[in-house]
Design an enzyme around this catalytic site. Structure first.
Site, PDB file in Angstrom:
ATOM      1  N   ASP A 114       0.862  -1.171   0.000  1.00 57.65           N
ATOM      2  CA  ASP A 114       0.000   0.000   0.000  1.00 57.65           C
ATOM      3  C   ASP A 114       0.907   1.231   0.000  1.00 57.65           C
ATOM      4  OD1 ASP A 114      -2.854   0.873   0.408  1.00 57.65           O
ATOM      5  OD2 ASP A 114      -2.050   1.668   2.267  1.00 57.65           O
ATOM      6  N   ARG A 176      -9.574 -14.086   6.557  1.00 58.87           N
ATOM      7  CA  ARG A 176      -8.320 -14.385   5.857  1.00 58.87           C
ATOM      8  C   ARG A 176      -8.424 -15.713   5.107  1.00 58.87           C
ATOM      9  NH1 ARG A 176      -4.217 -10.906   8.020  1.00 58.87           N
ATOM     10  NH2 ARG A 176      -4.604 -10.247  10.144  1.00 58.87           N
TER      11      ARG A 176
HETATM   12  P1  IMP Z   1       1.803  -0.384   3.820  1.00 60.20           P
HETATM   13  O1  IMP Z   1       2.788  -0.365   4.938  1.00 60.20           O
HETATM   14  O2  IMP Z   1       0.981   0.887   3.778  1.00 60.20           O
HETATM   15  O3  IMP Z   1       2.393  -0.709   2.474  1.00 60.20           O
HETATM   16  O4  IMP Z   1       0.725  -1.475   4.198  1.00 60.20           O
HETATM   17  C1  IMP Z   1       0.962  -2.795   4.000  1.00 60.20           C
HETATM   18  C2  IMP Z   1       0.118  -3.674   4.916  1.00 60.20           C
HETATM   19  O5  IMP Z   1      -1.152  -3.081   5.176  1.00 60.20           O
HETATM   20  C3  IMP Z   1      -0.159  -4.980   4.219  1.00 60.20           C
HETATM   21  O6  IMP Z   1       0.821  -5.922   4.542  1.00 60.20           O
HETATM   22  C4  IMP Z   1      -1.531  -5.341   4.727  1.00 60.20           C
HETATM   23  O7  IMP Z   1      -1.421  -6.136   5.884  1.00 60.20           O
HETATM   24  C5  IMP Z   1      -2.195  -4.024   5.067  1.00 60.20           C
HETATM   25  N1  IMP Z   1      -3.128  -3.607   3.994  1.00 60.20           N
HETATM   26  C6  IMP Z   1      -2.930  -2.652   3.034  1.00 60.20           C
HETATM   27  N2  IMP Z   1      -3.980  -2.541   2.212  1.00 60.20           N
HETATM   28  C7  IMP Z   1      -4.878  -3.471   2.640  1.00 60.20           C
HETATM   29  C8  IMP Z   1      -6.187  -3.872   2.170  1.00 60.20           C
HETATM   30  O8  IMP Z   1      -6.744  -3.365   1.175  1.00 60.20           O
HETATM   31  N3  IMP Z   1      -6.780  -4.869   2.884  1.00 60.20           N
HETATM   32  C9  IMP Z   1      -6.205  -5.474   3.968  1.00 60.20           C
HETATM   33  N4  IMP Z   1      -4.992  -5.141   4.431  1.00 60.20           N
HETATM   34  C10 IMP Z   1      -4.332  -4.148   3.777  1.00 60.20           C
HETATM   35 MG    MG Z   2      -3.432  -6.513   7.542  1.00 60.08          MG
END
Ligand code: IMP
Ligand code: MG
Length: 193
Positions: A114, A176
């Site tokens: 994300d 999940r």
């Molecule tokens: P980041 O650190 O913002 O890249 O977020 C990554 C983590 O956020 C992932 O490993 C997921 O566990 C969680 N995440 C991000 N987007 C989603 C989503 O659409 N659904 C569920 N979990 C998400």
């Molecule tokens: Mg998560």
């Protein structure tokens, strides 16, 4: 009966649409497995590192598509608060790896990227232990959400900026186990339990 059928009445109130169905997921994972096996044909020793908890379903399917010897290990990372659908920007290690990193080739296995915060943190954390290499495979990527640049070596699917669940990804820590990736219905309150 699989969870996609038997749990329908539990997840239906939250599901807007199925974004990636089970056959499409499995076909792409087979392709990724083939590609990774080719790339690592003469690269050893290899460790797949599952980023818990979201990556667990993807990793167990992906590893069964590999035809190169490898070890597996687990790193538990928390970046999202319970019930929160936005990244907190805050990352912490809940549980460290068991195995050795130094001199090994690491392939990080993620459910979704994300903002990139989680992976930036994890990559820096692991680099300090001097692996031979670090590469990254993610099932899903939301490139439009990126705030931190991350080099992703293998991507299952690029998706739009929608909150998704199933196949390892949680909706308030649940669902999940669903065999597909679903989009969360906007504006639906999550229940307890
Ligand atoms: P980041 O650190 O913002 O890249 O977020 C990554 C983590 O956020 C992932 O490993 C997921 O566990 C969680 N995440 C991000 N987007 C989603 C989503 O659409 N659904 C569920 N979990 C998400
Ligand atoms: Mg998560």
């Amino acid at each position: 009966m699989d969870a996609g059928v038997s749990m329908k009445h539990f997840y239906e109130p939250y599901l807007q649409e199925i974004l990636i169905d089970e056959p499409t997921l499995q076909a792409r994972i087979a392709e990724l497995g083939e590609q990774i096996s080719e790339d690592y044909a003469s690269v050893t020793p290899l460790t797949l590192i599952c980023i818990l908890r979201g990556g667990v379903v993807f990793m167990t399917d992906l590893m069964r598509r590999l035809n190169v010897p490898h070890e597996i290990d687990f790193l538990s990372v928390a970046a999202y608060g319970r019930g929160v659908r936005e990244s907190s920007g805050e990352v912490r290690i809940d549980m460290d790896l068991r195995g050795q990193v130094s001199g090994r080739h690491l392939l990080l296995v993620e459910d979704i990227i994300d903002s990139g915060n989680t992976l930036q943190f994890v990559i820096n954390f692991l680099k300090a232990r001097q692996p031979a290499s670090i590469r990254l495979v993610t099932l899903l990527d939301k490139p439009s959400r990126r705030t931190v640049p991350i080099t992703v070596d293998y991507v299952g699917f690029q998706i739009e900026d929608k909150f998704v669940f199933g196949y390892g990804l949680d909706l308030d820590e649940k669902f999940r186990n669903l065999p597909f990736i679903g989009v969360v219905k906007p504006g639906v309150a999550l229940s307890d339990g």
